[in-house]
Design a protein around this motif. Structure first.
Motif, PDB file in Angstrom:
ATOM      1  N   GLN A 241       0.830  -1.212   0.000  1.00 17.55           N
ATOM      2  CA  GLN A 241       0.000   0.000   0.000  1.00 17.55           C
ATOM      3  C   GLN A 241       0.856   1.251   0.000  1.00 17.55           C
ATOM      4  O   GLN A 241       0.504   2.257  -0.640  1.00 17.55           O
ATOM      5  N   SER A 248      -5.714  -1.668  -5.738  1.00 15.84           N
ATOM      6  CA  SER A 248      -6.951  -1.806  -4.970  1.00 15.84           C
ATOM      7  C   SER A 248      -6.781  -2.844  -3.865  1.00 15.84           C
ATOM      8  O   SER A 248      -5.826  -3.640  -3.867  1.00 15.84           O
ATOM      9  N   THR A 249      -7.728  -2.846  -2.944  1.00 14.97           N
ATOM     10  CA  THR A 249      -7.692  -3.818  -1.854  1.00 14.97           C
ATOM     11  C   THR A 249      -7.795  -5.247  -2.377  1.00 14.97           C
ATOM     12  O   THR A 249      -7.130  -6.161  -1.879  1.00 14.97           O
ATOM     13  N   THR A 251      -6.763  -6.333  -5.293  1.00 16.97           N
ATOM     14  CA  THR A 251      -5.486  -6.687  -5.910  1.00 16.97           C
ATOM     15  C   THR A 251      -4.439  -7.021  -4.852  1.00 16.97           C
ATOM     16  O   THR A 251      -3.674  -7.983  -5.001  1.00 16.97           O
TER      17      THR A 251
END
Length: 407
Positions: A241, A248-249, A251
């Motif tokens: 992150q 994205s979350t 991914t």
């Protein structure tokens, strides 16, 4: 392997899966449980509750291994399932955080289904068949790790976490009842051996490869490999992150799960394809490949599509190397389990549990002091050390320094 033998082996794997479903699926929801059931806002307790059953299991595993050698693998497996059910039942009745922690202690001390299942398999199978069964056992645990959070997350929309624990206690009880219908392991093996002798068929084993290793070295390989895997878990998503802000979350979750999905897809075919290769050589190459994959994940800069493609490739390579390492390590375990299988698998389970605790604490220390990506570098260094420990000269030195067997 006869049809009846195959049925019992699949039954034990199913029993381990349902036990793992509960034991591995609930910890991600501990924060929810503390706030909803006990009204506690002390979320720092989640980490302690997470490792508590692991520490207790590591302390108890060697003793339960000796119990299996003395009283039989089937009794040990039934005991482990009942112990797990008792822990879940106590958790469902907990009225405070302390009571819930006590239930987790019981779960850790009286559980140990993985080591008990492996000991049962060692009494039922041998050689290459045992190695493949051990690889399949790892697959059942990883499948539970993937399925359980999704399943329990959906169920918690309808029932409370403690009520779910009460229902989950029925799973190991059902598994214990199923195992109780099986004959003691070893009887079917001798029967199969007689049948093979009558038909002129040879039972393939891996014990004639000359690849047996010193038990101390095997424990080190188990501890180091478990540490190298687990140390990458806690901060992997947070690290990506920070480096890849556009992911994205979903991914990020897919990247985290990719090595485990590779194991589920490839462990069985790889086990068959690599059966003719020496496990020590396979393990050395797998450790080297996994170390490079971890180093690549650490070194890749964030940003463009090239780096994103690189992280996908590195995770894929990590999954293939990890799977190969497990296949080879299980063959070495199979060769070493011909005597006192309970004691061996109890000690191996304890080594893996202590590695998990050490890795969790080490990852927190490294990430806080040197950056979120540092656990990946630590994993690479440990894997390199594991590969070096398999160099013949160092292995002979390790054997000469190991304590001699008591007579």
């Amino acid at each position: 392997m006869t049809r009846e033998e195959r049925r019992r082996v699949r039954g034990v794997m199913l029993c381990h899966f349902v036990a793992s479903l509960a034991a591995l699926g609930m910890p991600p929801f501990f924060a929810t449980l503390l706030s909803e059931e006990f009204g506690s806002s002390q979320l720092h307790l989640v980490g302690w509750l997470y490792v508590l059953p692991t520490v207790c299991s590591a302390l108890a595993a060697p003793w339960w291994g000796r119990f299996a050698d003395r009283f039989g693998a089937r009794r040990s497996l039934i005991r482990a399932q009942i112990g797990l059910a008792l822990g879940f039942g106590l958790a469902s009745q907990a009225g405070s955080v302390g009571g819930f922690a006590l239930a987790l202690v019981v779960q850790g001390l009286l559980g140990g289904t993985f080591a008990a299942s492996n000991t049962w398999l060692a009494g039922e199978l041998e050689g290459e068949r045992l190695a493949r069964a051990l690889t399949a056992m790892q697959a059942s645990a990883r499948a539970a790790l993937v399925v359980a959070p999704i399943l329990f997350g959906a169920l918690m929309g309808a029932i409370s976490p403690l009520t779910l624990y009460a229902w989950l206690a029925l799973l190991p009880l059902t598994a214990a009842a199923l195992v109780a219908t099986f004959p003691a392991p070893g009887a079917s093996r001798s029967g199969a051996g007689t049948a093979d002798a009558a038909t002129g068929k040879a039972c393939p084993t891996s014990g004639d490869t000359g690849e047996r290793v010193n038990p101390g070295l095997l424990l080190w390989l188990q501890f180091g490999f478990s540490f190298a895997c687990v140390v990458t878990y806690p901060y992997f998503i947070a690290d990506l992150q920070a480096r890849f802000a556009g992911l994205s979350t979903v991914t990020l979750a897919a990247l985290f799960s990719l090595p485990h999905l590779v194991y589920l897809a490839c462990s069985a075919p790889l086990g068959k394809a690599l059966a003719g290769y020496r496990p020590r050589h396979l393990l050395t190459l797998a450790f080297a490949a996994m170390a490079l994959a971890c180093w690549a994940q650490y070194a890749l800069p964030g940003g463009g599509w090239q780096a994103q493609a690189g992280i996908w490739l590195a995770r894929l390579a990590m999954g293939l190397a990890m799977t190969t390492a497990f296949v080879a390590l299980h063959r070495l375990m199979s060769d070493a389990s011909r005597q006192r299988a309970g004691r061996l698998f109890g000690r191996l389970d304890a080594a893996a549990k202590w590695a998990g605790v050490t890795a969790g604490l080490g990852a927190g220390l490294l990430a806080s002091r040197y950056g979120l990506a540092t656990p990946l570098l630590a994993s690479a260094w440990v894997l390199a050390a594991l590969g070096l420990s398999l160099v013949p000269g160092l292995t002979r030195l390790h054997s000469s320094l190991s304590p001699r067997k008591r007579t």
